[in-house]
Scaffold this motif. Sequence first.
Motif, PDB file in Angstrom:
ATOM      1  N   UNK A   1      -2.551  -7.876   2.728  1.00  0.00           N
ATOM      2  CA  UNK A   1      -2.108  -6.612   3.307  1.00  0.00           C
ATOM      3  C   UNK A   1      -0.756  -6.711   3.957  1.00  0.00           C
ATOM      4  N   UNK A   2       0.000  -7.741   3.574  1.00  0.00           N
ATOM      5  CA  UNK A   2       1.359  -7.914   4.103  1.00  0.00           C
ATOM      6  C   UNK A   2       2.339  -7.243   3.134  1.00  0.00           C
ATOM      7  N   UNK A   3       3.227  -6.439   3.714  1.00  0.00           N
ATOM      8  CA  UNK A   3       4.177  -5.683   2.889  1.00  0.00           C
ATOM      9  C   UNK A   3       5.068  -6.631   2.092  1.00  0.00           C
ATOM     10  N   UNK A   4       5.252  -6.277   0.840  1.00  0.00           N
ATOM     11  CA  UNK A   4       6.043  -7.087  -0.095  1.00  0.00           C
ATOM     12  C   UNK A   4       7.102  -6.205  -0.745  1.00  0.00           C
TER      13      UNK A   4
ATOM     14  N   UNK B   1       1.404   3.445   7.481  1.00  0.00           N
ATOM     15  CA  UNK B   1       1.287   4.643   6.635  1.00  0.00           C
ATOM     16  C   UNK B   1       2.592   5.288   6.240  1.00  0.00           C
ATOM     17  N   UNK B   2       2.540   6.599   6.075  1.00  0.00           N
ATOM     18  CA  UNK B   2       3.666   7.366   5.534  1.00  0.00           C
ATOM     19  C   UNK B   2       4.645   7.782   6.625  1.00  0.00           C
TER      20      UNK B   2
ATOM     21  N   UNK C   1      -2.363  -0.923   4.393  1.00  0.00           N
ATOM     22  CA  UNK C   1      -0.990  -0.423   4.256  1.00  0.00           C
ATOM     23  C   UNK C   1      -0.786   0.410   2.998  1.00  0.00           C
ATOM     24  N   UNK C   2       0.149   1.372   3.123  1.00  0.00           N
ATOM     25  CA  UNK C   2       0.499   2.246   1.996  1.00  0.00           C
ATOM     26  C   UNK C   2       1.683   1.698   1.216  1.00  0.00           C
ATOM     27  N   UNK C   3       2.367   0.688   1.764  1.00  0.00           N
ATOM     28  CA  UNK C   3       3.510   0.115   1.052  1.00  0.00           C
ATOM     29  C   UNK C   3       3.016  -1.025   0.147  1.00  0.00           C
ATOM     30  N   UNK C   4       3.847  -1.399  -0.815  1.00  0.00           N
ATOM     31  CA  UNK C   4       3.495  -2.499  -1.717  1.00  0.00           C
ATOM     32  C   UNK C   4       3.119  -3.723  -0.890  1.00  0.00           C
TER      33      UNK C   4
END
Lengths: 373, 420
Positions: free
Chosen positions: A237-240, B62-63, A229-232
């Motif tokens: 790899x879970x978005x935070x 992704x973006x 993932x590209x998000x924090x």
Amino acid sequence: MIVNKKESRLLHDGSKLIVESLVQSGADIFIGYPITPANLLYLYSHKRFPTFIAAPDEITTLQWMCGFATTGKIPVTATSFPGFALMLESVNMALMMELPMVVVLVQRLGPATGTATCGSQGDLALLNGGISGGFSLPTISISKMEDCWTMSNKALKMAVELRSPVILLTSKEEVMTQASFDIAGLPLLKPIKNNYYSGKAIYQPYKPGKNLVPEFLAVSNKNHQVRITASTHNQDGIIQGTTAAGMDNTKRLESKIINNLDKFTFYEYNKQEGAEKLLIAYGITAAASREAIKTLRENGEKVSLLIPKTLLPVPPIYIEIIEKYQKVVIAEENLGGQYRKILFGVYGNNKVKGVNGIAKLITPSEIMEEISR
Amino acid sequence: MNKFLTDTALPFCKGCGHSQVAQYTEKALQNLNYDPMDVVMVTDIGCHGIIDKSFTTHTVHGLHGRSVALGSGVSAGLNNPNKKVIVFIGDGGATIGMQHLIDAAHNGFNMTVLIHNNMLYGMTGGQPSEFTPFGFKTPTLPEGAKEAGYDICKLIAAAGASYVSRVMGIGDFSAQLTEAFSKKGFSLVEVMEICPSYGVKSNPGMKLSKLVEEAGLEIKVFADNKNSFYQTEIKENRKSLFSKEDAIPTKYENKLKKPLRFMLCGSAGEGTQVAAEFLLKAGMLSGLHATKKGSYPVTVGVGFSAAEIILSPDEILYTGSPNPDVVCVTSQDGLDYARNTIRNMSGGKLLIDSSLEIPETKAEVSAFPFREKVGIRNSSIYSIFYYLKNSELIPIDSLVDVFNESKISKKLDIAKMLDF
């Protein structure tokens, strides 16, 4: 007078050496959108890479590269500023996702489309601030024909071993000028491979491994779920949001590069005993600097030369070297001195002088004049 | 029982169609007996993109607007039609990434794109997208959209997708998703939704089915005509760019004591770059170091063509030639390009075609009818022969060798090049 009897001299340009080196170093795929002056890299890549794909634009180029990288391939592209500007958000993504790749950036005269056929050294400031938040985008520079071979290999090695996009910084003359060159002395290269996770436990895609670099698994594997993932995100790899786990991971991205920088610090330091003056130059201006140093020394002047090849992040050894001198001259083909400002800030320093210009190569005599001043 | 979704609650607002897309994706994948480890879910920014953590498949996030391009790379990298790449994207992302959609359909990348079309940007406050239909209101467009939105299904069908359909995001549409997932190549399903937070509030009483009908967005299959797909070509063990046959061994002696900086200036199509390369190779055959910088406009077939050549007994460090020792001009374009350099010469030699005006210079000037003697196409190469013949710095035989090994020798008689 016969000066060179060797049988292995070829007529080369830097582009050919860069492409051959990257392929022998293990790069799998070149994805590109044509742009002057990077077109020779595109042409040779089409002939040499195991896989070559023409992309419809530079954003797509980087997105496809990231997609390929999630499957374990090591991608390469080549571009110039107008294309790189479009790639930049995706370069940020690759850095956040920790996907290895090499972007060969061939500098040309800007701003904007500027002059496509004129070389330059104008993109270093952008690279230094190109990752949102002040993170380092590793940047390695080519300063002579041999570097096209060795530094391309090092850039790919750094990209794979640190799981990061790496910029291989060049300029028009370095990739297009033809030169007699003996390939016999070039070191043999071995393919560089991703460091794959082989454990039995549940795979955590962003768990720091050796040297803070996570072990890799491709999205094609059958045994472990892979989250990229590209998000924090946390180690799974879970978005935070800005949780401690998320921030630990984000800060690791920088620590990973800085902690391993000594292994990827490349420079030439031609020290002259008793010299109080130091000349610093990288890329295309290194050639003029080598000639300037040779002439100055023949004229009895004492001066040392530092050619940084790992430009970003700045290795601490450069500061240690600079501190030994009373006068430092930094020559670059741009307005204002971009590396000078990275090293010394806008405020500058009385002992530091720049030799700068655009639209033509900096000449050895311009450099000698400033050193002798 | 869920196989592709975890058992935790889905993260969407109550009444949001995104939940249905996730649930029917689960059902469709079960229908096709996929293993979660053979599925890669690719998402991007927008409410739909927070679904990642709910899937047990591989996930790539992704973006904004780029998930189709990212998914294309994943698909081409997997290069395996038994793997399933599914891209979730919103109407906002599809607006930004329209070219990626067209391109993926055109290439036939093996993947399915599900567009969650709720006709506005739900994550940032309900702004309109290019998919917002005529008259539809949003919080930042209270007067309603003045134009019709895109009919993405028609666009993507025209771009060459294997399968395209539009479904209402109400009721069970898992059969249509099963159909889309089963296709090889590029498939797309547009799911019509209404955002419970912004769409409903801005358009009170509006029925989704009526809205879709009035917008002329047909609920149907738009394309179902092929099963071909993109295959990534991998050519292992390709030939090295270095070839032993290209080596240029030293064969002759030269008389050069110091570097010679030679500037050759002509016109596009008159062999200037080839001539410069000939001189370089002749120099190498004579044991010299050699470099060449070419200069020409981006339109390579017209205007000037110039080359800066350095031949040197010592290693060449700096490849610029601000003050050349010799300037050789074979055409008006070349003269225009080199005029300043010629004016600044404080010595050295200027070779110039006799048809040209001789500019002011301190260089020693030799005029010779290169163009008239051999024709304009060969004038540059001829000028190099002329120079070597007269300078005697490197043996002309080295240039004859280079010429004879080139393709030009089949079309042009060497005797002509040696006739002065």
